[in-house]
Design a protein around this motif. Structure first.
Motif, PDB file in Angstrom:
ATOM      1  N   GLY A   1       0.816  -1.208   0.000  1.00 49.38           N
ATOM      2  CA  GLY A   1       0.000   0.000   0.000  1.00 49.38           C
ATOM      3  C   GLY A   1       0.847   1.255   0.000  1.00 49.38           C
ATOM      4  N   ALA A   2       1.910   1.260   0.812  1.00 52.40           N
ATOM      5  CA  ALA A   2       2.801   2.422   0.868  1.00 52.40           C
ATOM      6  C   ALA A   2       3.505   2.630  -0.468  1.00 52.40           C
ATOM      7  CB  ALA A   2       3.825   2.239   1.984  1.00 52.40           C
ATOM      8  N   LEU A   3       3.916   1.548  -1.113  1.00 51.75           N
ATOM      9  CA  LEU A   3       4.593   1.663  -2.407  1.00 51.75           C
ATOM     10  C   LEU A   3       3.646   2.190  -3.477  1.00 51.75           C
ATOM     11  CD1 LEU A   3       6.757  -1.599  -2.442  1.00 51.75           C
ATOM     12  CD2 LEU A   3       7.548   0.764  -2.186  1.00 51.75           C
ATOM     13  N   VAL A   4       2.412   1.733  -3.470  1.00 51.07           N
ATOM     14  CA  VAL A   4       1.418   2.233  -4.438  1.00 51.07           C
ATOM     15  C   VAL A   4       1.208   3.729  -4.256  1.00 51.07           C
ATOM     16  CG1 VAL A   4      -1.020   2.145  -5.091  1.00 51.07           C
ATOM     17  CG2 VAL A   4       0.245   0.027  -4.732  1.00 51.07           C
ATOM     18  N   VAL A   5       1.113   4.154  -3.009  1.00 54.96           N
ATOM     19  CA  VAL A   5       0.927   5.579  -2.713  1.00 54.96           C
ATOM     20  C   VAL A   5       2.100   6.397  -3.261  1.00 54.96           C
ATOM     21  CG1 VAL A   5       0.917   7.265  -0.836  1.00 54.96           C
ATOM     22  CG2 VAL A   5      -0.590   5.267  -0.732  1.00 54.96           C
ATOM     23  N   LEU A   6       3.321   5.919  -3.040  1.00 59.55           N
ATOM     24  CA  LEU A   6       4.499   6.642  -3.536  1.00 59.55           C
ATOM     25  C   LEU A   6       4.532   6.675  -5.061  1.00 59.55           C
ATOM     26  CD1 LEU A   6       7.213   5.327  -1.041  1.00 59.55           C
ATOM     27  CD2 LEU A   6       6.204   7.619  -1.113  1.00 59.55           C
ATOM     28  N   VAL A   7       4.157   5.574  -5.697  1.00 51.02           N
ATOM     29  CA  VAL A   7       4.113   5.547  -7.168  1.00 51.02           C
ATOM     30  C   VAL A   7       3.100   6.557  -7.676  1.00 51.02           C
ATOM     31  CG1 VAL A   7       3.447   4.137  -9.163  1.00 51.02           C
ATOM     32  CG2 VAL A   7       4.926   3.176  -7.395  1.00 51.02           C
ATOM     33  N   LEU A   8       1.959   6.652  -7.027  1.00 57.67           N
ATOM     34  CA  LEU A   8       0.948   7.633  -7.420  1.00 57.67           C
ATOM     35  C   LEU A   8       1.504   9.052  -7.311  1.00 57.67           C
ATOM     36  CD1 LEU A   8      -2.220   6.114  -5.712  1.00 57.67           C
ATOM     37  CD2 LEU A   8      -1.822   6.336  -8.174  1.00 57.67           C
ATOM     38  N   GLY A   9       2.286   9.306  -6.270  1.00 57.08           N
ATOM     39  CA  GLY A   9       2.899  10.623  -6.123  1.00 57.08           C
ATOM     40  C   GLY A   9       3.841  10.934  -7.264  1.00 57.08           C
ATOM     41  N   PHE A  10       4.672   9.970  -7.639  1.00 57.23           N
ATOM     42  CA  PHE A  10       5.602  10.172  -8.753  1.00 57.23           C
ATOM     43  C   PHE A  10       4.868  10.355 -10.082  1.00 57.23           C
ATOM     44  CE2 PHE A  10       8.965   8.363  -5.995  1.00 57.23           C
ATOM     45  CZ  PHE A  10       9.980   9.268  -6.284  1.00 57.23           C
ATOM     46  N   CYS A  11       3.716   9.722 -10.213  1.00 57.78           N
ATOM     47  CA  CYS A  11       2.966   9.780 -11.471  1.00 57.78           C
ATOM     48  C   CYS A  11       1.988  10.954 -11.534  1.00 57.78           C
ATOM     49  CB  CYS A  11       2.202   8.475 -11.675  1.00 57.78           C
ATOM     50  SG  CYS A  11       3.263   7.040 -11.925  1.00 57.78           S
ATOM     51  N   ALA A  12       2.087  11.874 -10.595  1.00 57.31           N
ATOM     52  CA  ALA A  12       1.162  13.003 -10.554  1.00 57.31           C
ATOM     53  C   ALA A  12       1.098  13.790 -11.865  1.00 57.31           C
ATOM     54  CB  ALA A  12       1.517  13.926  -9.392  1.00 57.31           C
ATOM     55  N   PRO A  13       2.222  14.034 -12.573  1.00 62.33           N
ATOM     56  CA  PRO A  13       2.121  14.776 -13.841  1.00 62.33           C
ATOM     57  C   PRO A  13       1.232  14.070 -14.864  1.00 62.33           C
ATOM     58  CG  PRO A  13       4.385  14.754 -13.075  1.00 62.33           C
ATOM     59  CD  PRO A  13       3.631  13.806 -12.203  1.00 62.33           C
ATOM     60  N   ALA A  14       1.246  12.734 -14.857  1.00 62.29           N
ATOM     61  CA  ALA A  14       0.419  11.996 -15.819  1.00 62.29           C
ATOM     62  C   ALA A  14      -1.026  11.870 -15.353  1.00 62.29           C
ATOM     63  CB  ALA A  14       1.013  10.600 -16.045  1.00 62.29           C
ATOM     64  N   LEU A  15      -1.217  11.667 -14.055  1.00 60.47           N
ATOM     65  CA  LEU A  15      -2.566  11.470 -13.523  1.00 60.47           C
ATOM     66  C   LEU A  15      -3.305  12.772 -13.284  1.00 60.47           C
ATOM     67  CD1 LEU A  15      -1.746   8.739 -10.829  1.00 60.47           C
ATOM     68  CD2 LEU A  15      -2.817   8.370 -13.062  1.00 60.47           C
ATOM     69  N   GLY A  16      -2.546  13.861 -13.152  1.00 61.88           N
ATOM     70  CA  GLY A  16      -3.150  15.116 -12.712  1.00 61.88           C
ATOM     71  C   GLY A  16      -3.199  15.117 -11.200  1.00 61.88           C
TER      72      GLY A  16
END
Length: 402
Positions: free
Chosen positions: A356-371
């Protein structure tokens, strides 16, 4: 129990002997004075989070995080020391209340000094407020030493340790350059070593109440989460006033609320923490520095996310995403360790929490793509999924009798 004072329902007495309270006292709950005391710390937590948000918005990430960690240590350590002392020696008489008032004044002074720390690394006002709080608590320990002979060895060690370290904090005001942070770290180590030294070397351990301690930490967690909600609401209102209710703002608001609710559920899952030994008690108490600081930082991160959505400030979209993701990951990982140590909480398997923590961090890194809106909503959903997966695992184990 000899020399101990059980709760009698009497409050506000003019004078009462400060004997150690019964650690097995039934129906021990937080007092109105403790709740009022906590409210003054809300001000300090709010000021630290506000200044962190400003530092992030200006792109001063490293210096902002360092200042935040330093200010929050002073807030947390003063609160923690009062909480554990009160659990053992709360007489709720006039002298006790007046000294608590002094500590409340000290935390307000500390809160007023948060901004100079972030802007100029000037700790003068923060140290003044911190020393006011600590000297008041030192007086309480000396009173306990005088009125509770059975615990005198331990209480005098607390008093001596606090006094020596406060001299160090005052002397540190004349440090400069790299010594500002070197001396800070040395004094932090000295501060956290005092309880372990006093409890392990004293003839009799302090009679703190495990249930009362667990409740006090839970109440402060709710207060910090409330501060996150309040800060986020103010930021959402500001964004709506400037640009109206956009899809991004709506996603951030929904994701932030979902995040707060899921983290609350994770914290309060399971039974009361079993703080039965000094080791587990210190782990629980010290580990909450990271929990409280990270939870409060989430509010600053949500405000930074709204700034990024409106293209305000100098923080990039990825930076705003990580400003939320990193503290969330810290909360997940630290709570997993604490819940494992005390046998409580929704930790079905450590790998589930880590995932869960790793998914959260990946989402943070992918913010430019996800918005940024999608990132915040995704983070809330990821934490909720982590909670659900762990709860399912825990319930299956219980059903199997494991």
């Amino acid at each position: 129990m000899s020399g101990q004072v059980a709760g009698t329902g009497r409050t506000g007495a003019v004078r009462r002997v400060m004997g150690g309270r019964d650690p097995d006292e039934a129906h021990r709950a937080a007092t109105p004075l403790e709740l009022l005391f906590d409210l003054t710390f809300v001000v300090a937590v709010s000021q630290a989070a506000v200044q962190l948000h400003h530092a992030l918005a200006e792109g001063h990430i490293a210096s902002g995080l360092a200042a935040y960690a330093a200010v929050f240590f002073a807030i947390w350590w003063a609160w923690m020391n009062f909480t554990w002392f009160a659990s053992a020696y709360d007489t709720d008489d006039v002298p006790y209340r007046l000294l608590t008032l002094v500590q409340m004044a000290g935390v307000l002074v500390l809160a007023a000094g948060a901004r100079p720390v972030f802007e100029d690394h000037d700790f003068t006002v923060v140290v003044i407020g911190y020393v006011i709080m600590r000297v008041a608590l030192l007086t309480q320990w000396l009173r306990a030493a005088a009125e509770h002979p059975e615990g005198r060895s331990t209480t005098l060690r607390y008093a001596a340790g606090i006094a020596v370290v406060q001299v160090g904090w005052i002397a540190r005001l004349w440090s400069s350059g790299v010594w500002v942070w070197v001396t800070f770290l040395v004094l932090v180590v000295a501060e956290v070593a005092v309880p372990a030294w006093a409890e392990s070397r004293g003839r009799r351990p302090t009679s703190w109440h495990p249930g009362h301690i667990a409740e006090r930490y839970g109440l402060f967690t709710i207060i910090v989460l409330g501060e996150v909600i309040l800060a986020s609401l103010a930021a959402v209102q500001s964004a709506m006033t400037d640009h109206g209710l956009s899809t991004t703002v709506l996603l951030i608001a929904v994701g932030g609320l979902l995040l707060v609710f899921a983290l609350w559920w994770i914290y309060f899952s399971g039974s009361e923490a079993a703080l039965t030994t000094l080791r587990t008690a210190l782990a629980w108490g010290y580990g909450h520095y990271a929990v409280f600081a990270a939870l409060a930082a989430i509010g600053a991160g949500l405000e930074a996310a709204l700034d990024a959505a409106a293209h305000h400030g100098h923080l990039s979209t990825r930076g705003a995403g990580l400003a939320i993701a990193v503290p969330v990951a810290i909360v997940l990982l630290v709570l997993a360790v604490l819940h494992r140590a005390t046998g409580t909480g929704a930790v079905g398997h450590s790998l589930l929490v880590l995932a869960g923590a790793l998914v959260v961090l990946v989402l943070g890194f992918c913010a430019p793509a996800l918005g940024i809106g999608g990132t915040v909503l995704g983070t809330g959903l990821a934490v909720s999924a982590t909670l659900a997966a762990n709860l399912i695992t825990v319930n299956r184990r219980r059903a199997k009798g494991l």
